[in-house]
Design an enzyme around this catalytic site. Structure first.
Site, PDB file in Angstrom:
ATOM      1  N   ASP A  41       0.843  -1.201   0.000  1.00  0.00           N
ATOM      2  CA  ASP A  41       0.000   0.000   0.000  1.00  0.00           C
ATOM      3  C   ASP A  41       0.876   1.247   0.000  1.00  0.00           C
ATOM      4  O   ASP A  41       2.115   1.147   0.002  1.00  0.00           O
ATOM      5  CB  ASP A  41      -0.974  -0.013   1.197  1.00  0.00           C
ATOM      6  CG  ASP A  41      -2.322   0.593   0.810  1.00  0.00           C
ATOM      7  OD1 ASP A  41      -2.329   1.732   0.301  1.00  0.00           O
ATOM      8  OD2 ASP A  41      -3.355  -0.066   1.007  1.00  0.00           O
ATOM      9  N   HIS A  57      -2.764   2.662  -4.767  1.00  0.00           N
ATOM     10  CA  HIS A  57      -2.161   2.319  -3.466  1.00  0.00           C
ATOM     11  C   HIS A  57      -0.734   1.811  -3.659  1.00  0.00           C
ATOM     12  O   HIS A  57      -0.336   0.798  -3.081  1.00  0.00           O
ATOM     13  CB  HIS A  57      -3.037   1.305  -2.724  1.00  0.00           C
ATOM     14  CG  HIS A  57      -4.319   1.916  -2.226  1.00  0.00           C
ATOM     15  ND1 HIS A  57      -4.361   2.810  -1.183  1.00  0.00           N
ATOM     16  CD2 HIS A  57      -5.601   1.784  -2.646  1.00  0.00           C
ATOM     17  CE1 HIS A  57      -5.619   3.194  -0.979  1.00  0.00           C
ATOM     18  NE2 HIS A  57      -6.396   2.602  -1.852  1.00  0.00           N
ATOM     19  N   GLU A  89      -9.655   2.463  -5.716  1.00  0.00           N
ATOM     20  CA  GLU A  89      -9.179   3.823  -5.426  1.00  0.00           C
ATOM     21  C   GLU A  89      -7.914   4.189  -6.221  1.00  0.00           C
ATOM     22  O   GLU A  89      -6.889   4.552  -5.647  1.00  0.00           O
ATOM     23  CB  GLU A  89      -8.923   3.939  -3.917  1.00  0.00           C
ATOM     24  CG  GLU A  89     -10.195   3.694  -3.107  1.00  0.00           C
ATOM     25  CD  GLU A  89      -9.996   3.766  -1.606  1.00  0.00           C
ATOM     26  OE1 GLU A  89     -10.928   4.190  -0.915  1.00  0.00           O
ATOM     27  OE2 GLU A  89      -8.907   3.373  -1.118  1.00  0.00           O
TER      28      GLU A  89
END
Ligand code: ACM
Ligand code: ZN
Length: 542
Positions: free
Chosen positions: A200, A273, A337
């Site tokens: 991440d 990420h 995302e």
């Protein structure tokens, strides 16, 4: 005023005497309904009582079953001692039954034969052994004393084949021993899959031999946000934070999980990420420079560049090593995302879009997904991605993990994709457990509100036709760790909400919230106490 005559008083006295002596007899025979979580398919008890010694002698029909005995002994040393012995002398006998489904089992306790567990495979037997631990806990008469177990027959099998808990080891790092304890907790709830979030923005946590900077540089952030992201001005602790798993650690953990019948699904996030990876190798990003391992939470605009071939070379090399470490069928490739904004100014991304006839930047992510899926399929693996992959351009063969509520999962099932339901509205266990966290003393959290009852109420088939139900493969709970820095806190977030997860995943038919909570109180909270696990002391009745 009703008439009361002497006969009535005599009759009542007689009735009382009968009731009192019946109660005394019942008390002498500790026969009662055992509570099991998750609720089994059927439990039948009779009025016999079977005495089993504190030190249990186990017999396993084959080598694999014998090896379960040691693991069970380790897991439940606080309940019983274990040794192995001959079939004739054993108190607990483990057998395979080829007529059963893989994860199905029966547990029979009888005066003549002690406890007998039969399973369709080691998995079935292992889940039966979890049930045995719950039975023993409830029939313990105290330290060193024999268990007084009612004669019983439990028949059981799971509803879903995919039953999973996720742990984010990036935002905070958990040690090898802590990850193993997490795996123990999964097994205790008959969950068969561990989704391990390993990469991440705030830290890359898996050693990749071909790219040593991923962990040398990418596993360390220079400091960490203090307090909630919404608090302004932002404050930082000024202390470097890091940690990663060597490949040796990972092999150790994979073997530990396998011994507990649990498959690990590693998650390697792409294209978003990815700031930790970009910091280690800036040529992986569209801008090509200016990256720093993130020190706060949120969504970064900097993601892997999908225009350059070097990104694909990198991802394929990483996945080669990941596949060598994790033998399971599935690799989670993230997909959530991932803003498309950097692609607008990136000549490589623009050239790729032109060459491939891709009209908008968001759908360029679909190109990456398809290529990576093909690469993994050729290695015999399948992909799972967060539900954003539906918007980026999903293939029919990708499994969709629905997190933005159940809607993405419903949409995916209706178009024939396999689905894992992990909706934030029911199973984000980083969310608060009470409606007034401050008053109840809950530690600082990300937000949200998912009490135990809400988890329990989840219907994975809501809004689906009979035919569409087949695409739901199971339900997963997620534990994101932005605000969870210790393993004590991890346990307090997942327990007892994992009881609801396990019941939604395992039990074909729910009983009722009241009955569920009564069983949790009877067997699971005492089990946590006995095993030294930390669990939330609030939210139970919300
Ligand atoms: C997610 O919570 N971003 C999958
Ligand atoms: Zn680019």
């Amino acid at each position: 005023m009703p008439d009361v005559n002497i006969d009535m008083i005599y009759n009542m006295k007689h009735l009382m005497t009968v009731l009192v002596s019946a109660a005394a007899m019942l008390a002498a025979v500790p026969s009662f309904a055992v509570s099991i979580v998750p609720q089994p398919v059927s439990i039948k008890e009779n009025r016999s009582v079977v005495q089993l010694p504190q030190t249990l002698t186990f017999y396993g029909q084959d080598k694999a079953l014998k090896s379960l005995v040691d693991v069970w002994g380790e897991s439940f040393a606080a309940i019983a001692s274990v040794r192995t012995g001959s079939e004739k002398k054993a108190d607990v006998k483990l057998y395979l039954d080829p007529a059963m489904e893989e994860e199905e089992y029966t547990l029979e306790v009888s005066a003549g034969n002690g406890a007998v567990i039969k399973g369709g495979s080691s998995k079935g037997v292992w889940w039966g052994m979890q049930t045995l631990a719950q039975v023993l806990l409830q029939t313990s008469q105290g330290e060193g004393k024999p268990f007084m177990v009612p004669g019983l027959m439990i028949q059981d099998k799971p509803h879903f084949g995919y039953r999973s808990g996720m742990l984010d080891c990036c935002r905070h790092f958990f040690t090898v021993d802590e990850v193993k304890k997490y795996i123990d907790i999964l097994a205790l709830h008959k969950l068969n899959t561990f989704h391990w979030h390993l990469t991440d923005d705030q830290g890359w946590r898996i050693e990749i031999k071909k790219y040593p900077l991923l962990t040398e540089v990418g596993s360390v952030r220079k400091e960490t946000l203090v307090g909630h992201l919404s608090e302004k001005p932002e404050k930082y602790d000024g202390t470097p934070y890091g940690g990663y798993y060597t490949q040796k650690d990972i092999k150790d953990i994979v073997a530990y999980a396998a011994a507990r019948q649990i498959t690990i699904i590693p998650e390697i996030e792409m294209p978003g990420h990815a700031v930790a990876a970009l910091t280690a190798y800036p040529w992986l990003g569209c801008r090509g420079e200016g990256y720093e391992v993130w020190t706060k939470w949120g969504i970064s605009e900097d993601v892997f560049c999908i225009g350059r071939e070097s990104t694909f070379d990198f991802l394929e090399d990483v996945l080669d090593e990941v596949c060598d470490l994790f033998p399971g069928e599935y690799i989670h490739i993230g997909g959530d995302e991932a803003p498309a904004v950097r692609r607008k100014d990136c000549p490589d991304c623009q050239a790729r879009m032109k060459a491939e006839g891709i009209a908008d930047e968001t759908r360029l992510q679909g190109y990456l997904l398809k290529r990576i899926e093909k690469y993994l399929n050729d290695k015999g693996r399948h992909i799972i991605g967060w539900d954003e992959i539906l918007d980026a351009g999903v293939t029919p063969t990708a499994t969709v993990m629905s997190w933005r509520g159940p809607e993405g999962g419903i949409r995916a099932a209706k178009q024939g994709n396999h689905v894992i339901m992990s909706p934030n509205t029911y199973f984000y266990l980083d969310y608060y457990q009470t409606s007034d966290p401050k008053k109840n003393g809950e530690p600082l959290g990300i937000g949200g509100y998912v009490p135990l009852s809400k988890c329990y109420s989840f219907d994975p088939y809501d809004k689906l036709s009979e035919d569409e139900k087949q695409y739901i493969k199971g339900v997963q709970a997620n534990l994101w760790a932005e605000y969870i820095a210790t393993f004590d806190h991890v346990q307090q977030m997942i327990l007892p909400r994992y009881c609801a997860l396990s019941e939604v995943d395992w039990s074909e038919k729910k009983t009722s919230l009241e009955d569920f909570k009564a069983r949790v109180k009877t067997v699971m909270l005492p089990m946590y106490d006995r095993l030294g696990l930390n669990y939330a002391k609030y939210g139970f009745d919300e």
